[in-house]
Design a protein around this motif. Sequence first.
Motif, short mmCIF file in Angstrom:
data_model
loop_
_atom_site.label_atom_id
_atom_site.label_comp_id
_atom_site.label_asym_id
_atom_site.label_seq_id
_atom_site.Cartn_x
_atom_site.Cartn_y
_atom_site.Cartn_z
N LEU A 143 82.42 49.58 32.45
CA LEU A 143 81.06 49.59 31.92
C LEU A 143 80.77 51.02 31.48
O LEU A 143 80.88 51.95 32.28
N VAL A 144 80.44 51.19 30.20
CA VAL A 144 80.13 52.51 29.65
C VAL A 144 78.70 52.49 29.13
O VAL A 144 78.34 51.67 28.27
N ASN A 145 77.88 53.39 29.63
CA ASN A 145 76.49 53.53 29.18
C ASN A 145 76.35 54.82 28.38
O ASN A 145 76.77 55.89 28.84
N ILE A 146 75.76 54.71 27.19
CA ILE A 146 75.52 55.90 26.36
C ILE A 146 74.09 56.37 26.61
O ILE A 146 73.13 55.76 26.15
N SER A 147 73.98 57.45 27.35
CA SER A 147 72.69 58.04 27.67
C SER A 147 72.42 59.19 26.69
O SER A 147 72.69 59.06 25.49
N SER A 148 71.94 60.32 27.18
CA SER A 148 71.62 61.46 26.31
C SER A 148 71.47 62.71 27.16
O SER A 148 71.10 62.63 28.35
N ILE A 149 71.73 63.86 26.55
CA ILE A 149 71.46 65.13 27.23
C ILE A 149 69.98 65.24 27.58
O ILE A 149 69.59 65.94 28.51
N GLY A 150 69.15 64.47 26.86
CA GLY A 150 67.72 64.44 27.15
C GLY A 150 67.40 63.83 28.50
O GLY A 150 66.25 63.89 28.96
N ALA A 151 68.40 63.28 29.17
CA ALA A 151 68.19 62.72 30.51
C ALA A 151 67.84 63.80 31.52
O ALA A 151 67.16 63.52 32.51
N HIS A 152 68.32 65.03 31.29
CA HIS A 152 68.02 66.08 32.27
C HIS A 152 67.67 67.43 31.65
O HIS A 152 67.52 68.41 32.35
N ILE A 153 67.52 67.47 30.33
CA ILE A 153 66.99 68.66 29.66
C ILE A 153 65.74 68.25 28.90
O ILE A 153 65.77 67.34 28.09
N ALA A 154 64.64 68.92 29.19
CA ALA A 154 63.35 68.54 28.60
C ALA A 154 63.19 69.14 27.21
O ALA A 154 63.48 70.32 26.99
N PHE A 155 62.75 68.30 26.28
CA PHE A 155 62.42 68.73 24.93
C PHE A 155 60.96 68.38 24.66
O PHE A 155 60.52 67.27 24.98
N PRO A 156 60.18 69.28 24.05
CA PRO A 156 58.77 68.97 23.78
C PRO A 156 58.63 67.71 22.94
O PRO A 156 59.35 67.53 21.94
N ASP A 157 57.73 66.83 23.37
CA ASP A 157 57.37 65.60 22.65
C ASP A 157 58.42 64.49 22.77
O ASP A 157 58.29 63.45 22.13
N TYR A 158 59.44 64.71 23.58
CA TYR A 158 60.46 63.69 23.82
C TYR A 158 60.38 63.15 25.25
O TYR A 158 61.35 62.63 25.78
N ALA A 159 59.19 63.25 25.86
CA ALA A 159 59.07 62.92 27.28
C ALA A 159 59.47 61.48 27.61
O ALA A 159 60.22 61.24 28.56
N VAL A 160 58.97 60.54 26.82
CA VAL A 160 59.24 59.13 27.14
C VAL A 160 60.71 58.80 26.83
O VAL A 160 61.38 58.13 27.63
N TYR A 161 61.20 59.27 25.71
CA TYR A 161 62.62 59.06 25.40
C TYR A 161 63.49 59.63 26.50
O TYR A 161 64.42 58.97 27.00
N GLY A 162 63.21 60.88 26.89
CA GLY A 162 63.99 61.51 27.94
C GLY A 162 63.91 60.75 29.25
O GLY A 162 64.91 60.63 29.97
N ALA A 163 62.73 60.21 29.55
CA ALA A 163 62.57 59.45 30.78
C ALA A 163 63.42 58.18 30.76
O ALA A 163 64.01 57.80 31.79
N THR A 164 63.50 57.51 29.60
CA THR A 164 64.32 56.30 29.53
C THR A 164 65.79 56.64 29.70
O THR A 164 66.55 55.89 30.34
N LYS A 165 66.23 57.78 29.16
CA LYS A 165 67.63 58.16 29.29
C LYS A 165 67.94 58.65 30.70
O LYS A 165 69.05 58.43 31.21
N ALA A 166 66.97 59.31 31.33
CA ALA A 166 67.15 59.69 32.74
C ALA A 166 67.31 58.44 33.60
O ALA A 166 68.13 58.41 34.53
N ALA A 167 66.54 57.41 33.29
CA ALA A 167 66.67 56.15 34.02
C ALA A 167 68.04 55.55 33.84
O ALA A 167 68.66 55.05 34.79
N LEU A 168 68.57 55.60 32.61
CA LEU A 168 69.89 55.04 32.34
C LEU A 168 70.98 55.83 33.05
O LEU A 168 71.92 55.25 33.61
N SER A 169 70.86 57.15 33.05
CA SER A 169 71.84 57.98 33.75
C SER A 169 71.82 57.70 35.25
O SER A 169 72.87 57.60 35.90
N HIS A 170 70.62 57.60 35.82
CA HIS A 170 70.52 57.30 37.25
C HIS A 170 71.03 55.89 37.55
O HIS A 170 71.69 55.67 38.57
#
Length: 253
Positions: A143-170
């Motif tokens: 099983l391979v999940n494609i998350s994002s560096i945004g999972a643990h590095i914050a970018f302005p205005d990407y809060a919700v996107y980053g939160a979804t990717k953090a959820a996928l990484s976890h």
Amino acid sequence: MSYETLAGRTAVITGAASGMGAATALLLADRGARVALLARRADRLEEVAAAVTAKGGEALVVAADVTDQASVDAAAERVHTAYGEVDLVVNAAGVMLPNPVDEGRTDEWQRMLDTNVAGALRIIRAFTPDLVAAAAEGRTADLVNISSIGAHIAFPDYAVYGATKAALSHLSASLRTEFSPRDVRVTNIEPGLTDTELGSHIDNAELSGRLDGMFDALGSLSGDDIADLVAYTTSRPRHVNLRQLIVLPTRQV
């Protein structure tokens, strides 16, 4: 199985109509896997399938919406009817809709949650029995999940996107506690700046320009770069699990 090929494997790839998903489907097929292509845009899937078959590969087009449980159920049934048991699943479907949180774009929030988190879970639910059964038979199961560096590095205005990717990484890390004792490998890939269609979905001119500036300054990865990682990871000996991969353009820090 040679560790340079994926001959005999059966793969399901979501988001296979473009970007990382399409590139992954093409490369896995080139390495010998049968590929089931899942995405909403059937016409684009047909193009990817044609590219696979032109090189002698085998591809199945399955129009599906990962945000809809009935659609995912129907897709799984079609895959099982055509190919039987699946032993490789790649969750590459995703949406990126950045905007300031105080704009209250709840429709965008829901779309990202439904696709990036719940959509991945629907696919995992649909094909987990296959992966577990394949591993129990002594075969390699991934099983391979494609998350994002945004999972643990914050970018302005990407809060919700980053939160979804953090959820996928976890989720990926947590799934290893359930799947690894049954010999199912789980890999989480977190790409940095990657040139895909995601950026074209941004409707905020300032944010779009900011992203373009980052591409100009830092360069970018391509869908092929991510596909290469997926192919490498899933072709390791079955006792080797590359659980977490962070990949960035060289200039991105």
